[in-house]
Design an enzyme around this catalytic site. Structure first.
Site, PDB file in Angstrom:
ATOM      1  N   HIS A  11      84.388 -90.147 -91.730  1.00  0.00           N
ATOM      2  CA  HIS A  11      83.263 -90.829 -92.767  1.00  0.00           C
ATOM      3  C   HIS A  11      83.883 -91.922 -93.644  1.00  0.00           C
ATOM      4  O   HIS A  11      83.590 -93.168 -93.781  1.00  0.00           O
ATOM      5  CB  HIS A  11      82.611 -89.757 -93.564  1.00  0.00           C
ATOM      6  CG  HIS A  11      81.950 -88.518 -92.758  1.00  0.00           C
ATOM      7  ND1 HIS A  11      80.882 -88.751 -92.225  1.00  0.00           N
ATOM      8  CD2 HIS A  11      82.485 -87.183 -92.933  1.00  0.00           C
ATOM      9  CE1 HIS A  11      80.378 -87.572 -91.696  1.00  0.00           C
ATOM     10  NE2 HIS A  11      81.587 -86.808 -91.925  1.00  0.00           N
TER      11      HIS A  11
HETATM   12  O1  RIB Z   1      79.858 -86.124 -96.155  1.00  0.00           O
HETATM   13  C1  RIB Z   1      81.072 -86.877 -95.995  1.00  0.00           C
HETATM   14  C2  RIB Z   1      81.827 -86.750 -97.481  1.00  0.00           C
HETATM   15  O2  RIB Z   1      82.214 -85.641 -97.998  1.00  0.00           O
HETATM   16  C3  RIB Z   1      83.291 -87.613 -96.984  1.00  0.00           C
HETATM   17  O3  RIB Z   1      83.759 -88.092 -98.061  1.00  0.00           O
HETATM   18  C4  RIB Z   1      84.388 -86.241 -96.948  1.00  0.00           C
HETATM   19  O4  RIB Z   1      85.528 -86.366 -97.215  1.00  0.00           O
HETATM   20  C5  RIB Z   1      83.493 -85.363 -97.929  1.00  0.00           C
HETATM   21  O5  RIB Z   1      84.175 -85.326 -99.268  1.00  0.00           O
END
Ligand code: RIB
Ligand code: CA
Length: 311
Positions: A241
């Site tokens: 992500h």
């Molecule tokens: O939902 C994904 C996010 O939440 C990313 O930043 C991952 O590192 C978690 O922190």
């Protein structure tokens, strides 16, 4: 001209990949890394961020700790089942000793970087938005120095940490609301809608592993995350992500965005942490540039190309 960056992070497996991606991107001028609670507690996220900078050979970049908890309500959710108890997939011992800690509080470091900048600074938020919300609230005079905020945050559809809530927003919905509902600084939001369509598969991970000893250490962090993805989603691939937010920040326009006002559910009910787009033509409120489309194959290939230069 390299883009001045502040990266606010909660390492975190995908944060680790994202930090290396930024450090290996020639367009990026990483001026500071600031850290918050999130995937694991602040002590671990802070040490992890400094370990990653050590792995990348960047002790020159200041790293400061920030918020240890959300603005209003206590943190309900950590993510060790995804990121390991240490936040680095259980592989922290494979990293070099952390680089030195900057003694400032994260928000003070952010403000100092902004004050000294002669070009607009991009803030990349890849954890809970608490530090960024605190910066906006306590240093309104600095907003003019922020070119834009690129935040991995939210989802217009299904959530991950809750049915309709994405982790970073759920961790501190009030902070997310503060950042997403203001007109001083343009915001690009990189939600699950696009990150969950940009999945790095086993071949992608293997190629990174084979690209050199430091790449092998980096790829090793992903192993547990990959297993957790398989167990939850039944796929042998991972959504990195945070790395998507970094690629958009260093290559503006990589993601195709739609301008939409975003409402954040800050109540304590079942929808807490939901990010709701108001698609009415006369919707009020500052638009957020929500990334909903991209050439995902090209994005993954570009990420891999840059990460492999770590060797
Ligand atoms: O939902 C994904 C996010 O939440 C990313 O930043 C991952 O590192 C978690 O922190
Ligand atoms: Ca993160």
């Amino acid at each position: 001209m390299p883009i001045p960056l502040i990266i606010d992070t909660d390492p975190g497996v995908d944060d680790t990949v994202a930090l290396v991606l930024a450090l290996q991107s020639p367009e990026a001028d990483v001026r500071a890394v600031t850290v918050s609670f999130g995937n694991v507690g602040i002590e671990k996220t802070f040490a992890n961020a400094r370990r990653v900078l050590a792995l990348a050979g960047r002790p020159d970049i200041p790293v400061a700790a920030g918020a240890a908890r959300p603005l209003v309500h206590e943190q309900e959710e950590w993510a060790p089942e995804w990121h390991g108890a240490d936040g680095l997939g259980g592989r922290s011992a494979e990293f070099p000793e952390p680089v030195a800690a900057d003694p400032r509080f994260a928000v003070a470091l952010m403000a100092d970087v902004l004050r000294e900048a002669t070009e607009p600074v991009t803030i990349i938020s890849i954890g809970p938005l608490t530090n960024t919300a605190l910066l906006l609230a306590t240093h309104p005079d600095m907003t003019a120095k922020i070119g834009r905020i690129v935040a991995m945050a939210g989802s217009l559809g299904a959530g991950n940490t809750r049915g309709v809530a994405e982790f970073n927003v759920y961790a501190d919905p009030e902070a997310a609301h503060r950042v997403l509902n203001q007109a001083d600084v343009p915001v690009t939001m990189v939600p699950l809608d696009i990150t969950m369509r940009t999945l790095a598969d086993g071949d992608w991970i293997s190629e990174l592993t084979a690209s050199g000893p430091r790449c092998a250490t980096l790829a090793g962090v992903i192993a547990g995350y990959r297993k957790a993805f398989n167990e939850r989603y039944g796929i042998d691939a991972v959504a990195l992500h945070d790395a998507l937010a970094v690629l958009e920040a260093v290559l503006p326009g990589t993601l195709r965005t739609t301008a939409l006002p975003i409402r954040v559910a800050c109540d304590l009910g079942p929808a807490r942490g939901a990010t709701v787009a108001d698609r009415r033509p006369d919707a009020a409120g500052p638009p957020v540039h929500v990334a909903l489309d991209a050439d995902t194959d090209a994005v993954l290939a570009e990420m891999a190309r840059r990460l492999r230069t770590l060797r």
